[in-house]
Design a protein around this motif. Structure first.
Motif, PDB file in Angstrom:
ATOM      1  N   GLN A  63       0.767  -1.197   0.039  1.00 18.82           N
ATOM      2  CA  GLN A  63       0.093  -0.039   0.017  1.00 18.82           C
ATOM      3  C   GLN A  63       0.854   1.268   0.000  1.00 18.82           C
ATOM      4  O   GLN A  63       0.557   2.372  -0.756  1.00 18.82           O
ATOM      5  N   LEU A  64       1.937   1.238   0.662  1.00 17.30           N
ATOM      6  CA  LEU A  64       2.801   2.376   1.017  1.00 17.30           C
ATOM      7  C   LEU A  64       3.438   2.656  -0.615  1.00 17.30           C
ATOM      8  O   LEU A  64       3.744   3.921  -0.768  1.00 17.30           O
ATOM      9  N   ASN A  98       2.129   1.719  -3.486  1.00 16.67           N
ATOM     10  CA  ASN A  98       1.106   2.352  -4.214  1.00 16.67           C
ATOM     11  C   ASN A  98       0.882   4.040  -4.011  1.00 16.67           C
ATOM     12  O   ASN A  98       0.561   4.570  -4.805  1.00 16.67           O
ATOM     13  N   GLU A  99       0.781   4.349  -2.653  1.00 13.79           N
ATOM     14  CA  GLU A  99       0.624   5.750  -2.359  1.00 13.79           C
ATOM     15  C   GLU A  99       2.025   6.406  -2.605  1.00 13.79           C
ATOM     16  O   GLU A  99       1.928   7.626  -2.274  1.00 13.79           O
ATOM     17  N   GLU A 100       3.113   5.785  -3.100  1.00  9.47           N
ATOM     18  CA  GLU A 100       4.366   6.691  -3.396  1.00  9.47           C
ATOM     19  C   GLU A 100       5.098   6.937  -2.367  1.00  9.47           C
ATOM     20  O   GLU A 100       5.614   8.140  -2.265  1.00  9.47           O
ATOM     21  N   ASN A 153       7.881   9.695   7.113  1.00 10.82           N
ATOM     22  CA  ASN A 153       6.429   9.891   6.440  1.00 10.82           C
ATOM     23  C   ASN A 153       5.457   9.480   7.935  1.00 10.82           C
ATOM     24  O   ASN A 153       4.526  10.548   8.067  1.00 10.82           O
TER      25      ASN A 153
END
Length: 159
Positions: free
Chosen positions: A26-27, A29-31, A53
């Motif tokens: 997921q991280l 994909n969230e760039e 982050n």
């Protein structure tokens, strides 16, 4: 001496970060995390990016937003307190107390008019009775329009 770059898969990175492999994906994909061309991660860089982050921008923005809201609320409270001290604003309980006292007093005064005026107006003409009752009622109602901010002061405020 060449620096050794440690690389690892999403599973290894997830294990090091204490999150699921799905969360790592997921991280990506969230760039937030960057996967290398080979499909793996440079572990030291990925771990550093993850924690930057996690603890940076969002919490700081949230902190300053909350602080701004808190300061706005404090200002509003200070303005209300100032208005109250200048008798420009009154507590609801004080208004209720004063109005109840005034209206109870008016009620008893208006109910007392017939007894007071009966003997005085006995055997008078309709016009005189009407005029005298009008004067008496108006004098009682005039008391209501005399605003006095001192009425709203609490006995406790003097302390």
């Amino acid at each position: 001496m060449a620096k050794i770059v440690k690389r690892g898969s999403a599973r290894e990175l997830a294990e090091l970060l204490g999150v699921s492999e799905r969360r790592v994906n997921q991280l990506v994909n969230e760039e937030i995390l960057h996967r290398e061309i080979e499909g793996d991660f440079i572990l030291t860089m990925a771990i550093a990016t993850f924690y930057e982050n996690k603890y940076a921008g969002k919490d700081e923005d949230n902190y300053w937003g909350e602080k701004a809201l808190h300061e706005a609320a404090k200002r509003k409270l200070a303005e209300l307190e100032l208005a109250r001290r200048q008798n420009m604003s009154h507590d609801a309980a004080d208004v209720e107390r004063v109005m109840t006292d005034m209206l109870s007093n008016l009620r008893s005064q208006l109910l007392g008019i017939p007894a007071k005026m009966a003997a005085k107006l006995e055997k008078k003409s309709k016009n005189i009775i009407r005029s005298e009752l009008d004067k008496e009622i108006r004098s009682r109602l005039t008391e209501l329009c005399d605003y006095n901010p001192e009425l709203f002061k609490d006995d406790q405020e003097d302390d």
